[in-house]
Motif scaffolding. Structure first.
Motif, PDB file in Angstrom:
ATOM      1  N   ASP A 143      24.133  85.369  45.726  1.00 57.59           N
ATOM      2  CA  ASP A 143      23.313  84.651  44.744  1.00 57.59           C
ATOM      3  C   ASP A 143      23.281  85.401  43.415  1.00 57.59           C
ATOM      4  O   ASP A 143      23.390  84.784  42.349  1.00 57.59           O
ATOM      5  CB  ASP A 143      21.893  84.477  45.288  1.00 57.59           C
ATOM      6  CG  ASP A 143      21.009  83.666  44.351  1.00 57.59           C
ATOM      7  OD1 ASP A 143      21.493  82.653  43.814  1.00 57.59           O
ATOM      8  OD2 ASP A 143      19.849  84.052  44.137  1.00 57.59           O
ATOM      9  N   MET A 144      23.141  86.721  43.471  1.00 62.16           N
ATOM     10  CA  MET A 144      23.125  87.510  42.242  1.00 62.16           C
ATOM     11  C   MET A 144      24.455  87.369  41.494  1.00 62.16           C
ATOM     12  O   MET A 144      24.485  87.252  40.257  1.00 62.16           O
ATOM     13  CB  MET A 144      22.852  88.977  42.567  1.00 62.16           C
ATOM     14  CG  MET A 144      22.694  89.854  41.338  1.00 62.16           C
ATOM     15  SD  MET A 144      22.383  91.589  41.764  1.00 62.16           S
ATOM     16  CE  MET A 144      20.833  91.428  42.651  1.00 62.16           C
ATOM     17  N   THR A 145      25.554  87.369  42.236  1.00 62.40           N
ATOM     18  CA  THR A 145      26.868  87.207  41.609  1.00 62.40           C
ATOM     19  C   THR A 145      26.981  85.837  40.949  1.00 62.40           C
ATOM     20  O   THR A 145      27.437  85.714  39.803  1.00 62.40           O
ATOM     21  CB  THR A 145      27.981  87.379  42.657  1.00 62.40           C
ATOM     22  OG1 THR A 145      27.861  88.669  43.281  1.00 62.40           O
ATOM     23  CG2 THR A 145      29.354  87.266  42.013  1.00 62.40           C
ATOM     24  N   LEU A 146      26.563  84.799  41.656  1.00 63.78           N
ATOM     25  CA  LEU A 146      26.625  83.446  41.092  1.00 63.78           C
ATOM     26  C   LEU A 146      25.733  83.311  39.861  1.00 63.78           C
ATOM     27  O   LEU A 146      26.130  82.720  38.849  1.00 63.78           O
ATOM     28  CB  LEU A 146      26.221  82.427  42.152  1.00 63.78           C
ATOM     29  CG  LEU A 146      27.228  82.183  43.280  1.00 63.78           C
ATOM     30  CD1 LEU A 146      26.605  81.354  44.401  1.00 63.78           C
ATOM     31  CD2 LEU A 146      28.473  81.489  42.751  1.00 63.78           C
ATOM     32  N   GLU A 147      24.517  83.867  39.939  1.00 61.38           N
ATOM     33  CA  GLU A 147      23.549  83.728  38.852  1.00 61.38           C
ATOM     34  C   GLU A 147      23.955  84.532  37.625  1.00 61.38           C
ATOM     35  O   GLU A 147      23.972  84.015  36.505  1.00 61.38           O
ATOM     36  CB  GLU A 147      22.165  84.187  39.341  1.00 61.38           C
ATOM     37  CG  GLU A 147      21.497  83.210  40.300  1.00 61.38           C
ATOM     38  CD  GLU A 147      20.517  82.302  39.594  1.00 61.38           C
ATOM     39  OE1 GLU A 147      20.537  82.267  38.354  1.00 61.38           O
ATOM     40  OE2 GLU A 147      19.749  81.635  40.290  1.00 61.38           O
ATOM     41  N   THR A 148      24.257  85.816  37.824  1.00 60.55           N
ATOM     42  CA  THR A 148      24.446  86.718  36.689  1.00 60.55           C
ATOM     43  C   THR A 148      25.854  86.684  36.109  1.00 60.55           C
ATOM     44  O   THR A 148      26.037  86.880  34.907  1.00 60.55           O
ATOM     45  CB  THR A 148      24.090  88.158  37.073  1.00 60.55           C
ATOM     46  OG1 THR A 148      24.973  88.607  38.120  1.00 60.55           O
ATOM     47  CG2 THR A 148      22.652  88.252  37.566  1.00 60.55           C
ATOM     48  N   ILE A 152      25.574  80.194  37.783  1.00 63.35           N
ATOM     49  CA  ILE A 152      25.359  79.086  38.715  1.00 63.35           C
ATOM     50  C   ILE A 152      24.062  79.355  39.467  1.00 63.35           C
ATOM     51  O   ILE A 152      23.921  80.384  40.141  1.00 63.35           O
ATOM     52  CB  ILE A 152      26.532  78.951  39.711  1.00 63.35           C
ATOM     53  CG1 ILE A 152      27.833  78.643  38.954  1.00 63.35           C
ATOM     54  CG2 ILE A 152      26.242  77.876  40.746  1.00 63.35           C
ATOM     55  CD1 ILE A 152      29.069  78.643  39.836  1.00 63.35           C
ATOM     56  N   SER A 153      23.120  78.446  39.337  1.00 68.14           N
ATOM     57  CA  SER A 153      21.814  78.639  39.975  1.00 68.14           C
ATOM     58  C   SER A 153      21.619  77.624  41.098  1.00 68.14           C
ATOM     59  O   SER A 153      22.525  76.847  41.426  1.00 68.14           O
ATOM     60  CB  SER A 153      20.700  78.512  38.932  1.00 68.14           C
ATOM     61  OG  SER A 153      20.779  77.262  38.272  1.00 68.14           O
ATOM     62  N   ASN A 154      20.429  77.632  41.668  1.00 63.49           N
ATOM     63  CA  ASN A 154      20.069  76.718  42.760  1.00 63.49           C
ATOM     64  C   ASN A 154      21.008  76.900  43.952  1.00 63.49           C
ATOM     65  O   ASN A 154      21.656  75.960  44.417  1.00 63.49           O
ATOM     66  CB  ASN A 154      20.080  75.257  42.291  1.00 63.49           C
ATOM     67  CG  ASN A 154      19.419  74.330  43.292  1.00 63.49           C
ATOM     68  OD1 ASN A 154      18.550  74.763  44.055  1.00 63.49           O
ATOM     69  ND2 ASN A 154      19.829  73.074  43.302  1.00 63.49           N
ATOM     70  N   ASN A 155      21.028  78.123  44.456  1.00 57.08           N
ATOM     71  CA  ASN A 155      21.909  78.467  45.576  1.00 57.08           C
ATOM     72  C   ASN A 155      21.095  78.616  46.865  1.00 57.08           C
ATOM     73  O   ASN A 155      21.237  79.595  47.612  1.00 57.08           O
ATOM     74  CB  ASN A 155      22.651  79.766  45.252  1.00 57.08           C
ATOM     75  CG  ASN A 155      23.427  79.653  43.953  1.00 57.08           C
ATOM     76  OD1 ASN A 155      24.259  78.768  43.795  1.00 57.08           O
ATOM     77  ND2 ASN A 155      23.140  80.532  43.006  1.00 57.08           N
ATOM     78  N   LYS A 156      20.272  77.610  47.127  1.00 60.19           N
ATOM     79  CA  LYS A 156      19.322  77.716  48.234  1.00 60.19           C
ATOM     80  C   LYS A 156      19.998  77.812  49.597  1.00 60.19           C
ATOM     81  O   LYS A 156      19.439  78.392  50.529  1.00 60.19           O
ATOM     82  CB  LYS A 156      18.360  76.528  48.216  1.00 60.19           C
ATOM     83  CG  LYS A 156      17.330  76.586  47.100  1.00 60.19           C
ATOM     84  CD  LYS A 156      16.291  75.485  47.247  1.00 60.19           C
ATOM     85  CE  LYS A 156      15.193  75.640  46.219  1.00 60.19           C
ATOM     86  NZ  LYS A 156      14.140  74.594  46.371  1.00 60.19           N
ATOM     87  N   GLU A 157      21.194  77.229  49.730  1.00 67.12           N
ATOM     88  CA  GLU A 157      21.837  77.285  51.036  1.00 67.12           C
ATOM     89  C   GLU A 157      22.116  78.723  51.466  1.00 67.12           C
ATOM     90  O   GLU A 157      22.081  79.041  52.657  1.00 67.12           O
ATOM     91  CB  GLU A 157      23.120  76.459  51.055  1.00 67.12           C
ATOM     92  CG  GLU A 157      24.235  76.988  50.150  1.00 67.12           C
ATOM     93  CD  GLU A 157      24.192  76.391  48.759  1.00 67.12           C
ATOM     94  OE1 GLU A 157      23.114  76.456  48.120  1.00 67.12           O
ATOM     95  OE2 GLU A 157      25.226  75.887  48.298  1.00 67.12           O
ATOM     96  N   LEU A 158      22.355  79.606  50.501  1.00 67.60           N
ATOM     97  CA  LEU A 158      22.569  81.014  50.837  1.00 67.60           C
ATOM     98  C   LEU A 158      21.342  81.592  51.530  1.00 67.60           C
ATOM     99  O   LEU A 158      21.455  82.366  52.486  1.00 67.60           O
ATOM    100  CB  LEU A 158      22.880  81.815  49.578  1.00 67.60           C
ATOM    101  CG  LEU A 158      24.163  81.446  48.821  1.00 67.60           C
ATOM    102  CD1 LEU A 158      24.243  82.236  47.523  1.00 67.60           C
ATOM    103  CD2 LEU A 158      25.392  81.706  49.685  1.00 67.60           C
TER     104      LEU A 158
END
Length: 267
Positions: A143-148, A152-158
């Motif tokens: 999630d940190m990799t996707l966000e920062t 890409i946000s809203n990664n709730k499935e993780l």
């Protein structure tokens, strides 16, 4: 995160090696989810052929011969120093995300090995996160990799996958960080396909569902060494070529057989 960013942006060839248990498989699913969201395809998640929990010589040779640049080891191998050194000596970058105890400290690992293991942190400082599962750690890192990096946000499935592994690995739920993880992400919204597969109309996504319905059935598949089915279930659902009803019928059959063997053994 920086090592993952470098590998992805340079289109390095990545081998993700999840441990052969639910924590490992869901950690692998976190990595696959992240790669798929950013359109990165230069990676491999292997089909297990046995219950390997360490870096065998055959495995390491296949990595080298396969021309991989990066190996991401999920939920194992903090203690497998010889294997890690062997891979690093052959120019491979090794990333380990693990939560098992080890006698090593960070400075013991080769320069081109990055290890995330809060059990090592705990030996030198207070680390409330030391009781997390590998799946929860992998969810946070992805999630940190996707966000920062990729915004890409809203990664709730993780966090669904991380939530499952906190229960599947019997992590300490009195631990402050684990409690916060569960409370922070208890509103998951739309659940991932693999979770919905196991749910009946009577189920809610909670600790009881994970501990008493979902994980026992996944563990029965592992004990039965249904590795090809497990691989498709987690990483290539289209290849299952089965309806939800047929898929669950097969899983229930394996689960029933597992329970019968357990009763026969106890008897």
């Amino acid at each position: 995160v920086s090592k993952l960013e470098e590998a992805i942006k340079s289109n390095k060839k990545i081998f993700c090696d999840p441990d052969c248990d639910p924590d490992g498989y869901f950690s692998g699913l976190c990595m696959k989810t992240m790669f798929d969201k950013i359109g990165f395809s230069n990676y491999t998640i292997p089909l297990h052929t046995n219950k390997r929990h360490s870096l065998s010589q055959t495995f390491m040779t296949s990595i080298i011969e396969g021309g991989y640049d990066v190996v991401v080891i999920l939920d194992s191998s903090s203690n497998d120093m010889d294997g890690i050194r062997f891979l690093c000596e052959h120019g491979i970058t090794v990333l380990v995300i693990d939560h098992h105890d080890t006698n090593y400290v960070f400075k013991d690992y080769p320069e081109n090995c990055v290890i995330v293991n809060p059990r090592i942190d705990r030996r030198f400082k207070q680390a409330d996160y030391a009781e997390m599962s590998a799946g929860a750690l992998t969810a946070l890192i992805c999630d940190m990799t996707l966000e920062t990096v990729f915004h890409i946000s809203n990664n709730k499935e993780l966090y669904v996958y991380g939530y499952i592994t906190l229960y599947s690995d019997s992590c300490d739920l009195n631990n402050k960080t684990n409690r916060e993880f569960i409370m922070e992400f208890k509103d998951f919204g739309v659940l991932p396909e693999i979770v919905n597969l196991f749910m009946t109309r009577y189920d809610s996504f909670n600790r009881n569902f994970v501990s008493w319905r979902m994980i026992p059935r996944i563990n029965s598949l592992i004990r039965a060494e249904e590795f090809e089915f497990i691989y498709k279930l987690f990483y290539d659902r289209r290849e299952l070529m089965m309806s939800k009803e047929s898929t669950m019928s097969f899983i229930e059959q394996i689960y029933s057989q597992s329970k019968r063997r357990a009763r026969d053994f106890e008897g």
